[in-house]
Design a protein around this motif. Structure first.
Motif, mmCIF file in Angstrom:
data_model
loop_
_atom_site.group_PDB
_atom_site.id
_atom_site.type_symbol
_atom_site.label_atom_id
_atom_site.label_comp_id
_atom_site.label_asym_id
_atom_site.label_seq_id
_atom_site.Cartn_x
_atom_site.Cartn_y
_atom_site.Cartn_z
ATOM 1 N N ALA A 1 0.845 -1.197 0.257
ATOM 2 C CA ALA A 1 0.080 0.120 0.072
ATOM 3 C C ALA A 1 0.795 1.201 0.138
ATOM 4 C CB ALA A 1 -0.889 -0.043 1.140
ATOM 5 N N ILE A 2 0.511 2.279 -0.890
ATOM 6 C CA ILE A 2 1.360 3.460 -0.731
ATOM 7 C C ILE A 2 0.383 4.513 -0.365
ATOM 8 C CG2 ILE A 2 2.755 2.449 -2.717
ATOM 9 C CD1 ILE A 2 1.031 4.294 -4.861
ATOM 10 N N THR A 3 1.168 5.523 0.405
ATOM 11 C CA THR A 3 0.373 6.703 0.959
ATOM 12 C C THR A 3 0.975 7.897 -0.197
ATOM 13 O OG1 THR A 3 0.828 6.144 2.953
ATOM 14 C CG2 THR A 3 0.418 8.335 2.813
ATOM 15 N N GLU A 4 0.235 8.468 -0.825
ATOM 16 C CA GLU A 4 0.454 9.422 -1.768
ATOM 17 C C GLU A 4 0.325 10.781 -1.403
ATOM 18 O OE1 GLU A 4 -0.627 7.712 -5.839
ATOM 19 O OE2 GLU A 4 -2.366 6.967 -4.425
ATOM 20 N N PRO A 5 1.331 11.644 -1.055
ATOM 21 C CA PRO A 5 1.017 12.991 -0.703
ATOM 22 C C PRO A 5 0.919 13.840 -1.641
ATOM 23 C CG PRO A 5 3.595 12.415 -0.809
ATOM 24 C CD PRO A 5 2.587 11.166 -1.083
ATOM 25 N N TYR A 6 0.798 13.737 -2.979
ATOM 26 C CA TYR A 6 0.800 14.503 -4.067
ATOM 27 C C TYR A 6 -0.940 14.784 -4.617
ATOM 28 C CZ TYR A 6 1.756 9.916 -5.925
ATOM 29 O OH TYR A 6 1.743 8.508 -5.908
ATOM 30 N N ILE A 7 -1.465 13.703 -3.796
ATOM 31 C CA ILE A 7 -2.906 13.928 -4.336
ATOM 32 C C ILE A 7 -3.545 15.020 -3.790
ATOM 33 C CG2 ILE A 7 -5.190 12.616 -4.141
ATOM 34 C CD1 ILE A 7 -3.835 9.954 -4.106
ATOM 35 N N LYS A 8 -4.476 15.686 -4.605
ATOM 36 C CA LYS A 8 -5.200 16.860 -4.095
ATOM 37 C C LYS A 8 -5.885 16.672 -3.071
ATOM 38 C CE LYS A 8 -8.444 20.526 -5.801
ATOM 39 N NZ LYS A 8 -9.167 20.972 -6.761
ATOM 40 N N PRO A 9 -5.719 17.588 -2.027
ATOM 41 C CA PRO A 9 -6.480 17.206 -0.765
ATOM 42 C C PRO A 9 -7.971 17.254 -0.690
ATOM 43 C CG PRO A 9 -4.825 19.014 -0.703
ATOM 44 C CD PRO A 9 -4.870 18.783 -2.003
ATOM 45 N N GLY A 10 -8.587 16.023 0.014
ATOM 46 C CA GLY A 10 -9.755 15.763 -0.145
ATOM 47 C C GLY A 10 -10.478 15.044 -1.093
ATOM 48 N N VAL A 11 -9.451 14.501 -2.096
ATOM 49 C CA VAL A 11 -9.733 13.441 -3.189
ATOM 50 C C VAL A 11 -9.175 12.313 -2.858
ATOM 51 C CG1 VAL A 11 -9.332 13.121 -5.435
ATOM 52 C CG2 VAL A 11 -9.700 15.555 -4.717
ATOM 53 N N ASN A 12 -9.856 11.263 -3.155
ATOM 54 C CA ASN A 12 -9.473 9.874 -2.953
ATOM 55 C C ASN A 12 -8.595 9.288 -3.824
ATOM 56 O OD1 ASN A 12 -11.602 9.360 -0.738
ATOM 57 N ND2 ASN A 12 -13.322 8.890 -2.234
ATOM 58 N N PRO A 13 -7.866 8.356 -3.459
ATOM 59 C CA PRO A 13 -6.844 7.638 -4.541
ATOM 60 C C PRO A 13 -7.430 7.399 -5.542
ATOM 61 C CG PRO A 13 -6.170 7.078 -1.880
ATOM 62 C CD PRO A 13 -7.523 7.806 -2.030
ATOM 63 N N SER A 14 -8.529 6.794 -5.567
ATOM 64 C CA SER A 14 -9.215 6.407 -6.725
ATOM 65 C C SER A 14 -10.778 6.002 -6.339
ATOM 66 C CB SER A 14 -8.631 5.405 -7.747
ATOM 67 O OG SER A 14 -9.313 5.224 -8.801
ATOM 68 N N ASP A 15 -11.847 6.262 -7.020
ATOM 69 C CA ASP A 15 -13.161 6.185 -7.028
ATOM 70 C C ASP A 15 -13.566 5.001 -7.869
ATOM 71 O OD1 ASP A 15 -13.712 7.827 -4.828
ATOM 72 O OD2 ASP A 15 -14.157 9.493 -6.302
#
Length: 297
Positions: free
Chosen positions: A195-209
């Protein structure tokens, strides 16, 4: 009077004084060189310049300056074209798919030595040409033939950023052979079971829906935008569901975006966040089937 061997005095002719010598301290008169009198009358101690050997005319100086300017401009354009073709190229960002890492109208510079001289890595932000009609047709701005031509020429030589009409920019999540899954019980992506933690994802957005479970084919990469809720990336183009459609051929990658260069208040380096993928094990790259014939027909 001098004397001879007999002691008699021998008369000598007197030594004649040279013309113009007044006494023993005087020097003989020297004839004036031709043209010297004219130089004196001119009021200077140097001969006058020959006729026709003066400074170049204003027109001649302007012509020389124009020629030098043309040479400098041509050399600058040639250098810019070489840099843009083989080293770095500028692009601007037209959409929100990479927020908050990149925002609309950011200008980024791309290292074209990646891939090739420098290997691609997970986490790299890459620019690539449209692999299979991912982009909808966009209307062209028509400013007239002259302005359009000048703009196209400046883009061609690299003095203006590419408008990205046929390019996309995303982040590499999976390399060839990687098993990428969305998502685990905590809602995170996993790569090769980690499992990876992705700090670059836009805040409030899920890694993928959108759920997916793919293995990236050989010679291809799996890419996703940082604004996962507003990015039509590999997930949305994988019609087969196995990664073969949504993945991007490495040969289509233009290069790795490494810096934002405009506007000034946004100038920064772009990280590939190596810590995010540090614990992900290497994947075995798929190889052709052993039953595939390699002999000539």
């Amino acid at each position: 009077m001098a004397t001879d061997e007999t002691g008699d005095r021998v008369p000598q002719d007197p030594i004649a004084e040279p013309d113009g010598v007044a006494d023993g301290l005087s020097t003989p008169a020297v004839a004036e060189p031709a043209g010297r009198e004219d130089a004196r009358q001119g009021g200077s101690g140097t001969p006058s310049a020959p006729e026709g050997s003066g400074r170049p005319s204003f027109a001649a100086r302007v012509g020389t300056g124009i020629r030098e300017l043309v040479v400098v401009v041509v050399m600058a354009l040639a250098l810019s074209f070489i840099v843009k073709t083989w080293l770095v190229q500028a692009f601007y960002i037209p959409s929100e798919s990479m927020e908050d890492t990149l925002i609309v109208n950011d200008r980024v510079v791309v290292n074209k030595l990646t891939p090739g001289v420098i290997d691609l890595k997970r986490g790299d932000v890459v620019v690539f040409s449209d692999p299979d009609h991912w982009l909808a047709p966009t209307p062209k701005v028509d400013d007239g033939p002259v302005v359009n031509g000048i703009r196209s020429a400046l883009i061609f030589v690299g003095l203006l950023p590419n408008p990205s009409d046929d390019h996309l920019i995303k982040r590499v999540i999976g390399m060839p052979g990687d098993h990428v899954v969305c998502c685990d019980a905590a809602g995170k992506l996993t790569v090769n079971g980690v499992a990876i933690t992705e700090p670059y994802i836009k805040p409030g957005v899920n890694p993928s829906d959108r759920q997916f479970d793919i293995t990236v084919p050989k010679g291809r990469i799996w890419v996703m935008g940082d604004n996962r809720s507003n990015s039509e990336d590999s997930r949305f183009h994988d019609a087969s569901g196995d990664g073969s459609d949504g993945s991007v051929p490495i040969k289509d990658v233009t290069g790795r975006a490494f810096a934002i260069v405009w506007p000034f208040d946004r100038i920064t380096w772009l990280s590939n966040h190596p810590d995010t993928f540090a614990k992900v094990p290497a994947a075995s790259v798929p190889t052709p089937s052993a039953t595939t014939s390699t002999s000539a027909p």
